[in-house]
Design an enzyme around this catalytic site. Sequence first.
Site, PDB file in Angstrom:
ATOM      1  N   HIS A 155       4.548   1.096  -5.502  1.00  0.00           N
ATOM      2  CA  HIS A 155       5.040  -0.079  -5.538  1.00  0.00           C
ATOM      3  C   HIS A 155       5.792   0.226  -4.275  1.00  0.00           C
ATOM      4  O   HIS A 155       6.432  -0.862  -2.897  1.00  0.00           O
ATOM      5  CB  HIS A 155       5.447  -1.174  -5.807  1.00  0.00           C
ATOM      6  N   ASP A 179      10.404   0.799   3.648  1.00  0.00           N
ATOM      7  CA  ASP A 179      10.147   0.054   2.914  1.00  0.00           C
ATOM      8  C   ASP A 179       8.719   0.101   2.414  1.00  0.00           C
ATOM      9  O   ASP A 179       8.087   0.619   3.569  1.00  0.00           O
ATOM     10  CB  ASP A 179      10.210  -1.426   3.893  1.00  0.00           C
TER      11      ASP A 179
END
Length: 716
Positions: A158, A356
């Site tokens: 993730h 990110d």
Amino acid sequence: MSRQYIIVSNRLPLAWNDRKQAFDKSAGGLVSAIAGIPQHNLHWLGYMPCQAKQRLTSKEMPDTHFHPVNMPEAVYQDFYNGYCNRVLWPLFHYEMDKCSYQEQYWQAYCQANKYFCDSLLKVARPGDVIWIHDYQLMLLPHLLRKKIKKCLIGFFLHIPFPSSEIFQQLPNRRAILSSLLAADLIGFHDYNYLRHFSTGITRLLEIDNQGLHIDHDNFRTELGVFPASVDSTKIINRAKRAKIEKNKRFTFLGVDRLDYIKGIDLKLDTFDKLLADHPALHNKIELCQIAVPSRTDIPEYQALKHLVDEKVGQINGKYGTVAWSPIRYLTKNIDRNELVKLYKNADAMLVTSRRDGFNLVALEYILSQNKDNPGVLLLSEFAGAFSQLTQCLRLNPWHLDDTVEKMLQAMKMPLTERKHRWQTMFQYAKKYTAKQWSNTFLNKLINSQEQNRLHLTTVKPNKQSVTRLLRQHGWKKKSNLTLFIDYDGTLNPIVDDPKMAILSNATIQILTKLIEKNITIIVISGRPRAFLQSQLKPLNIPLIAEHGAFVFNPEKRKWQDQIKSTKDWYKRAKAIMDKYTELVPNSFIEPKTYSIVWHYRRSPSYFGNFQAYKLLEELKLNFNKSPVSVSRGHKVIEVKHVNANKGICVDNMIKKLHSSENFYIAIGDDVTDEDMFESIKGYGLAIKVGKGNTAAQARFITQKDVLTFLKTLANI
């Protein structure tokens, strides 16, 4: 018994509800994503603090079967706050100065992953689908595969996977990469993350790969890009209920965890510059910044909070008035309905992430907008969501001047342009939901089951085993047998000096006996013509040199050139290889007619491998539009004419020789032999020598097994 689906994450997605006196499922994206899996077949494993775990055993539970992972609290702290959040998290987000590696953290990471594995083994069965999530559990695929061979293991990262140069700094890099390769499917948010991972596999594990799959140890690991998403319908419905409020000022909204990767400090510096450079905007704009507390017991995060608090205070003190505070700053969790209301009423969303994994906030903002008057998304190009939400205003958060210009552009953007940009992103976000994300991943994982297990027979070269193997692939006693056999690493052991690869008298005698049994022997090699002829001259058999560029006809005693084309690429390839020959001790170049080979077998191992990777990349870049192929073999890098191909040559020979009574065996050990194995399919048997993935149907463990096999063949 039906297949179970088992989700494994660092924490269980449960929150205690004091009013209900029971657990609720958390409202996270992963919970929404797996909603389509039948609840009776769904299990979820994760850690729970001791106090919550006591409640878990005694209170009413949601439908899913939840399984808390047991481990000592001290181990969990060193595992999670230590290795995960003070080593892996900063490194994977390119914040190497914030890494604090300690050996005890690594030991705790190993222990914690073992605790997860032990808990899994109490639930998992052969045939189950096990989906492991995120960087906390990167050792789990290998631990699990050792215990349950026949299960499907998916792993999803993730967060970003860093470039191989960054990942290389991790002391435990090889253990982590090797473990991940035990998964059937590894998923990433963005193609760049996948590319970094596959490059790391080549550089650090020396496993060549095709980018979208990695073949290793008789197993294939698939790689895929699966951008995350959110529960789109739920957000759209919340937005419909949210009240539209007319803003007095143009509002930029920031919603971030208080984490250094989110670039809140850069956002504040940019807003400060906007106010300093454009005094006319004073009292006409504001920044509403939500900073959700995160990892508050880690020193780096405490320092970040102090820095952000200080910057907010300075900006409000410098520009604010009694009637206007430039920044509304909230450091707390916001209710989901209130958050959607903030999204809907913000004129622009400002995302300035330094790095990110995805950033779901950007999607949530788009889904919450009023279609008649949508806002503008300003999105960092260093967030994974940028590759999906391409109609945003692109930001490099370190380029303050450019970000200021983009903020001004957002303020002046005409309604028609805002609608056009928003509509494109909204349609994507609406259709591609969290449920679709999980379904896409799981379908890919399930479909990978057969193709990832490359069933090879390991041949014991005794008479019984060999006879059975030949019959399984269509051989009969009346068959005319033709044997295509590679030279180095197959017919003869690999040696440091290629000139010393001399055939022994014993090998010559074995080949002679095979010929006397009317078995046709064809030696096929990347070696030059003169070398092959010098070694095999007494046998007077067909020879194929330089991977098929030249074929020796023993009846005419002549070599036939199969290519006959110019080599304008040759000098360029040699010039590039010359640089590396000067750089790498004991490396050397072997020139051939239609190929050129760089050897580094005698070079210092690590340095030679690293430079070989760089050479391979440079050659591929230089010759991607030339009629050549660039390949890496056993301690060699080779550039050869595209038609100098063992597969093409074998295919042509079979077409000339083939009849229903013919049976062919191909034996080789190198990547160049794979083309030959593909050509032999349907006509006989291909045998790979040594480790590595292959198109062959069977495998010899060592080169010595080849000679034993040939002796056995002569006696059948």
